[in-house]
Design a protein around this motif. Structure first.
Motif, PDB file in Angstrom:
ATOM      1  N   VAL A   5     -50.123 -50.933 -22.973  1.00 42.84           N
ATOM      2  CA  VAL A   5     -49.903 -50.777 -21.528  1.00 42.84           C
ATOM      3  C   VAL A   5     -48.558 -50.112 -21.214  1.00 42.84           C
ATOM      4  O   VAL A   5     -48.498 -49.129 -20.466  1.00 42.84           O
ATOM      5  N   ASN A   6     -47.479 -50.625 -21.819  1.00 43.18           N
ATOM      6  CA  ASN A   6     -46.156 -50.051 -21.516  1.00 43.18           C
ATOM      7  C   ASN A   6     -46.071 -48.589 -21.926  1.00 43.18           C
ATOM      8  O   ASN A   6     -45.521 -47.754 -21.209  1.00 43.18           O
ATOM      9  N   GLU A   7     -46.638 -48.292 -23.095  1.00 35.47           N
ATOM     10  CA  GLU A   7     -46.613 -46.916 -23.589  1.00 35.47           C
ATOM     11  C   GLU A   7     -47.410 -45.991 -22.654  1.00 35.47           C
ATOM     12  O   GLU A   7     -46.973 -44.879 -22.340  1.00 35.47           O
ATOM     13  N   PHE A  11     -46.151 -42.873 -20.442  1.00 36.78           N
ATOM     14  CA  PHE A  11     -46.795 -41.571 -20.577  1.00 36.78           C
ATOM     15  C   PHE A  11     -47.213 -41.020 -19.206  1.00 36.78           C
ATOM     16  O   PHE A  11     -46.950 -39.858 -18.880  1.00 36.78           O
ATOM     17  N   ILE A  12     -47.845 -41.868 -18.393  1.00 38.20           N
ATOM     18  CA  ILE A  12     -48.314 -41.407 -17.081  1.00 38.20           C
ATOM     19  C   ILE A  12     -47.123 -40.993 -16.209  1.00 38.20           C
ATOM     20  O   ILE A  12     -47.195 -40.028 -15.449  1.00 38.20           O
ATOM     21  N   GLU A  13     -46.011 -41.719 -16.364  1.00 31.05           N
ATOM     22  CA  GLU A  13     -44.816 -41.390 -15.563  1.00 31.05           C
ATOM     23  C   GLU A  13     -44.262 -40.007 -15.898  1.00 31.05           C
ATOM     24  O   GLU A  13     -43.559 -39.405 -15.091  1.00 31.05           O
ATOM     25  N   LYS A  25     -47.992 -51.978 -13.671  1.00 32.12           N
ATOM     26  CA  LYS A  25     -48.976 -52.895 -14.248  1.00 32.12           C
ATOM     27  C   LYS A  25     -49.775 -53.542 -13.121  1.00 32.12           C
ATOM     28  O   LYS A  25     -49.268 -53.687 -12.000  1.00 32.12           O
ATOM     29  N   ALA A  26     -50.981 -53.973 -13.466  1.00 33.34           N
ATOM     30  CA  ALA A  26     -51.862 -54.529 -12.429  1.00 33.34           C
ATOM     31  C   ALA A  26     -51.337 -55.837 -11.844  1.00 33.34           C
ATOM     32  O   ALA A  26     -51.675 -56.188 -10.730  1.00 33.34           O
ATOM     33  N   ASN A  27     -50.510 -56.547 -12.607  1.00 33.23           N
ATOM     34  CA  ASN A  27     -49.998 -57.816 -12.076  1.00 33.23           C
ATOM     35  C   ASN A  27     -48.581 -57.676 -11.517  1.00 33.23           C
ATOM     36  O   ASN A  27     -47.881 -58.656 -11.335  1.00 33.23           O
ATOM     37  N   GLN A  40     -54.180 -51.868 -16.559  1.00 35.32           N
ATOM     38  CA  GLN A  40     -54.428 -53.228 -17.027  1.00 35.32           C
ATOM     39  C   GLN A  40     -55.214 -53.198 -18.339  1.00 35.32           C
ATOM     40  O   GLN A  40     -56.156 -52.426 -18.478  1.00 35.32           O
ATOM     41  N   GLU A  41     -54.795 -54.036 -19.266  1.00 39.59           N
ATOM     42  CA  GLU A  41     -55.567 -54.154 -20.507  1.00 39.59           C
ATOM     43  C   GLU A  41     -56.700 -55.144 -20.262  1.00 39.59           C
ATOM     44  O   GLU A  41     -56.442 -56.275 -19.853  1.00 39.59           O
ATOM     45  N   ILE A  42     -57.927 -54.699 -20.485  1.00 40.90           N
ATOM     46  CA  ILE A  42     -59.060 -55.598 -20.226  1.00 40.90           C
ATOM     47  C   ILE A  42     -59.757 -56.020 -21.512  1.00 40.90           C
ATOM     48  O   ILE A  42     -60.648 -56.847 -21.487  1.00 40.90           O
ATOM     49  N   ASN A  43     -59.350 -55.436 -22.621  1.00 42.67           N
ATOM     50  CA  ASN A  43     -59.920 -55.867 -23.898  1.00 42.67           C
ATOM     51  C   ASN A  43     -58.936 -55.549 -25.017  1.00 42.67           C
ATOM     52  O   ASN A  43     -58.312 -54.483 -25.019  1.00 42.67           O
ATOM     53  N   ASN A  44     -58.772 -56.499 -25.908  1.00 46.97           N
ATOM     54  CA  ASN A  44     -57.961 -56.265 -27.104  1.00 46.97           C
ATOM     55  C   ASN A  44     -58.496 -57.212 -28.169  1.00 46.97           C
ATOM     56  O   ASN A  44     -58.013 -58.321 -28.341  1.00 46.97           O
TER      57      ASN A  44
END
Lengths: 132, 159
Positions: A5-7, A11-13, A25-27, A40-44
């Protein structure tokens, strides 16, 4: 286990969109700002492990793009524009597979538009190679 | 399989392949049905049974159609249960007047507006609901177990 997520946010920034886009982040508890992308990470989940060591992880990420009307450009158009750029950059950089794209809701005359995109990828956490 | 060279051998070979072809079609149908049933069970487990942030849970169904089987999750608010309603910041909105001058339009309350699928009205979520994603979780789990299901059916039919 690796969480990207942070990476991904970093990247998007670095990307240049047609609009100034806030990424978070979503939260996040920060004040909302539009247009905005949330990640948001929804699966790992562990996909393969050998001798107690994880080799492959199945990763899933949800991106929500929120927009409001701006200079007579509809919020829906702004979201679509950002979604297209984001999609091509994420597939190019990470090789994610797009699983879903949903426009929620279809807001012709409402203040907030939103597009949700979900991606999947299989990460080799030893080498950082990402597979489809 | 032993095939006698000649007319009768070719006839028995054709007959063998016809039987295998029918068997294979039956196998495919069984796999489709077994996967759909598993998907349905997973959806029953994963779909919320209570309202979430005012969003009413949907109905899980399974139906046969021309393409095979479908597992459905239907209801007025299921899209928001699956994808969430967005997030909300804890601070206040910036100065609305100044922003309007730049062409921006902001809501006056902290939270998200979204369109209700039930009655088309604008609804407000102060808490911001993260995705419950029952469909996504069910699909991911089904994808993980599909190999075992297919293997099980192949063993049943061909062993």
């Amino acid at each position: 286990m690796k969480n990207l997520v942070n990476e991904i946010i970093t990247f998007i920034e670095t990307l240049t969109f047609d609009y100034t886009v806030e990424v978070r982040k979503a939260n996040s508890k920060k004040v909302p700002s539009y247009p905005m992308i949330t990640v948001q990470e929804i699966n790992n989940a562990t996909r393969t492990h050998i001798n107690g060591q994880e080799i492959y992880s199945t990763l899933g990420y949800q991106f929500d793009i929120f927009g409001k009307d701006y200079n007579r450009i509809s919020s829906s158009e702004i979201c679509k524009n950002i979604a297209q750029k984001l999609d091509s950059e994420l597939q190019n950089e990470y090789g994610f597979t797009r699983q879903t794209i949903a426009e929620l809701p279809d807001t012709k005359d409402i203040s907030v538009s939103r597009i949700t995109i979900r991606y999947k990828g299989i990460l080799n956490i030893q080498t950082d190679y990402l597979y489809r | 399989m032993n095939v006698v060279l000649g007319h009768s051998g070719i006839k028995s070979l054709i007959s063998f392949f016809m039987i295998q072809s029918q068997k294979l079609e039956n196998v495919i149908n069984t796999i489709e049905k077994r996967l759909a049933e598993q998907g349905y069970q997973l959806m029953i487990q994963n779909a919320p049974t209570m309202d979430i942030d005012g969003n009413i849970g949907g109905t899980v169904g399974m139906e046969q159609n021309v393409n095979g089987y479908s597992v459905t999750y239907s209801g007025h608010d299921v899209a928001y249960i699956e994808f969430g309603t967005g997030i909300v910041g804890s601070g206040n909105y910036p100065d609305t007047e100044a922003l309007t001058g730049n062409g921006w339009l902001y809501g006056t309350k902290r939270g998200w507006y979204y369109l209700s699928k039930r009655d088309g009205s604008k609804r407000f979520s102060r808490g911001g609901m993260l995705p419950e994603k029952p469909l996504y979780d069910s699909f991911t789990e089904l994808e993980r177990t599909a190999y075992n299901i297919i293997n099980e059916v192949l063993n049943e039919k061909f062993s």
